[in-house]
Scaffold this active site. Structure first.
Site, short mmCIF file in Angstrom:
data_model
loop_
_atom_site.label_atom_id
_atom_site.label_comp_id
_atom_site.label_asym_id
_atom_site.label_seq_id
_atom_site.Cartn_x
_atom_site.Cartn_y
_atom_site.Cartn_z
CD GLU A 9 -2.18 -1.32 2.92
OE1 GLU A 9 -2.35 -0.26 3.56
OE2 GLU A 9 -2.37 -2.44 3.40
NE ARG A 53 -9.73 0.57 0.07
CZ ARG A 53 -9.51 0.82 1.35
NH1 ARG A 53 -8.54 0.19 2.00
NH2 ARG A 53 -10.25 1.70 1.99
CE1 TYR A 55 -6.90 3.83 1.54
CE2 TYR A 55 -6.56 2.30 -0.27
CZ TYR A 55 -6.28 2.72 1.01
OH TYR A 55 -5.36 2.03 1.77
CG ASP A 57 -4.79 6.91 4.07
OD1 ASP A 57 -5.76 6.29 4.54
OD2 ASP A 57 -3.68 6.94 4.62
CD GLU A 63 -2.99 3.77 1.57
OE1 GLU A 63 -2.68 2.65 2.00
OE2 GLU A 63 -3.28 4.73 2.31
CB THR A 66 -0.43 -4.17 -5.13
OG1 THR A 66 -0.15 -4.93 -3.95
CG2 THR A 66 0.65 -3.12 -5.34
CD1 TRP A 420 -9.12 -5.34 1.42
CD2 TRP A 420 -8.16 -5.99 -0.47
NE1 TRP A 420 -8.30 -4.32 1.00
CE2 TRP A 420 -7.69 -4.70 -0.16
CE3 TRP A 420 -7.69 -6.61 -1.64
CZ2 TRP A 420 -6.78 -4.01 -0.95
CZ3 TRP A 420 -6.78 -5.93 -2.44
CH2 TRP A 420 -6.33 -4.65 -2.09
#
Length: 454
Positions: A9, A53, A55, A57, A63, A66, A420
């Site tokens: 991340e 993902r 987004y 943060d 952010e 993977t 997830w």
């Protein structure tokens, strides 16, 4: 574990520079950056067709997390794909800003600190077996992670009361605890919040937040690959010397500030070792383990070779053998060359600009990518593989199920929700599929769902 799930991340720094229009706060720029995402995803927190993902943060940091990867080269490709995705959003935001009369430039940096002293992270995720005592794992792993900056640090100019100095790590001065369930407030080395994103009966997720963001592919390989090897040793029950540190938070800073690698670390048992000696102990143990058990993936020989060469380079003070492969050494070579040509000190504003621009993710502007275009840094992954990873998920993990579902739902304009472990069609009752096995890339339930969507 012979096969392990990995993920990275990355929080990116964002800024806007304009000579002839009013300045924009990072929060404003981030909103422009994510406007395209919100327009199709109805949220600034979305999963993409490649299983990742994306987004916003805390604050204004974009952010990218993977997708689940089970190979280190695959992980690096998907991490780099995130840069391309965000760089594309920068171009879109720039055009939108220009249309509204803002003629400045948007920058995204893959670093860990800004000029105001704020820190943002690169978090690593490792799937580990539920069996075994987590506290023992942390005790063995923390001395390694505290000293890992020698082989995986991104490098940074550090302003001190005694002047500017060059440090191994960007993140070291912003870590405040060894283990904790918090990530932002206390910034621990290891985050203990138990969210496996897998079957909790069998697995746990090790969440490491002490590392630097890496521009170099080989440094990223070292960062994650060495942890994987140390974890394999721990999981196999290898007995390690007790290297628990008296004060790991003080030690991580002192190690970062001493490029000789000879910063002394006081252990909990009263002994003292240098950072180099601690790393050498882990390298010796891992090398013996691999000799006895064999390499579990094709990357192990390079990891062991570069690990050894990096420690020798630090010990000798001659980094020419690693200055195309290890971030802090690549950047230091760049700065030293520029300073010598222009007669500048380490505290010169132009050197600070070099320090920052090394991490610019723009392929046309960033200094790291300028070096890459000149063949001055070592590559591991082809550009075609990275470009493929922008749209396509890893084909060997659960990410394939998620990515294929997201792609089909978007193509058909269906309302859906994913995370997830869950895939859900919102316009159908009881159409949620729980995917608890991150190693599973084929699932008849998902196939049936995709077929039923038309």
């Amino acid at each position: 574990m012979d096969k392990r799930i990995f993920g990275i991340e990355t929080e990116f720094g964002i800024s806007y520079s304009s000579p002839d229009s009013r300045p924009l706060a990072p929060e404003e720029v981030a909103r422009y950056l994510f406007r395209k995402v919100v327009s199709w995803g109805r949220s600034s927190n979305v999963f993409l067709t490649n299983g990742s993902r994306l987004y916003l943060d805390v604050g204004s940091h974009p952010e990218y997390a993977t997708a689940e990867c089970d190979d280190l080269a695959q992980l690096i490709a998907h991490d780099r794909a995130g840069e391309l995705i965000l760089d594309d959003l920068v171009d879109e935001a720039q055009a939108r800003l220009a249309a509204e009369g803002f003629n400045g430039t948007v920058y995204l940096f893959k670093n860990n600190t800004d000029s105001a002293g704020n820190s943002y992270g690169s978090h690593e995720n490792y799937l580990i077996p539920r069996r075994g005592e987590f506290s023992r794992l942390a005790e063995i792993l923390i001395p390694f992670l505290v000293t890992r900056q020698l082989i995986a640090g991104a490098g940074k100019i550090l302003k001190t009361p005694h002047g500017a100095t060059y440090a191994f790590s960007q993140r070291a001065d912003h870590i405040w605890e060894g283990v904790s369930s918090a990530t932002t407030r206390s910034r621990p080395i290891i985050n203990t919040r138990d969210e496996p994103h897998a079957d909790a009966e069998f697995y746990r997720r090790l969440h490491v937040i002490v590392g630097d963001s890496n521009m170099s592919e080989t440094t990223a390989l070292m960062k994650v690959g060495t942890v994987d090897l140390v974890l394999r040793m721990i999981e196999a029950g290898v007995i390690m010397r007790d290297m628990r540190m008296e004060n790991p938070i003080r030690s991580i800073r002192e190690i970062s500030h001493d490029l000789s690698g000879r910063a002394l670390v006081r252990l909990a048992n009263g002994r003292q070792l240098t950072a180099l000696e601690i790393q050498q102990e882990y390298l010796t143990k891992v090398t013996a383990f691999v000799r006895e058990n064999g390499a579990h993936n094709p990357h192990v020989p390079l990891i062991l070779d570069l690990w050894e060469r990096t420690l020798k380079a630090i010990e000798s003070g001659d980094t020419r053998s690693i200055d195309t492969e290890i971030d802090w050494a690549i950047k230091k070579k760049l700065m030293d060359s520029y300073r010598e040509r222009h007669g500048l000190g380490l505290d010169a504003p132009r050197i600070a600009q070099l320090d920052l621009t090394y991490h610019d993710i723009s392929r046309s502007r960033g200094l790291y990518y300028l070096l890459q275009s000149r063949g001055a840094v070592r590559r591991l992954v082809d550009d075609t593989v990275i470009k493929d990873a922008v749209d396509a998920p890893p084909q060997t993990t659960r990410a394939k199920l998620r990515g294929d579902f997201v792609r089909r739902a978007q193509e058909l304009g269906r309302d859906y929700t994913v995370d997830w472990v869950h895939l859900k069609l919102n316009d159908r009752a009881h159409q949620t599929i729980l995917c608890k096995d991150p190693f599973r890339s084929v699932d008849e339930r998902v196939d049936a769902l995709l077929d039923s969507m038309g």
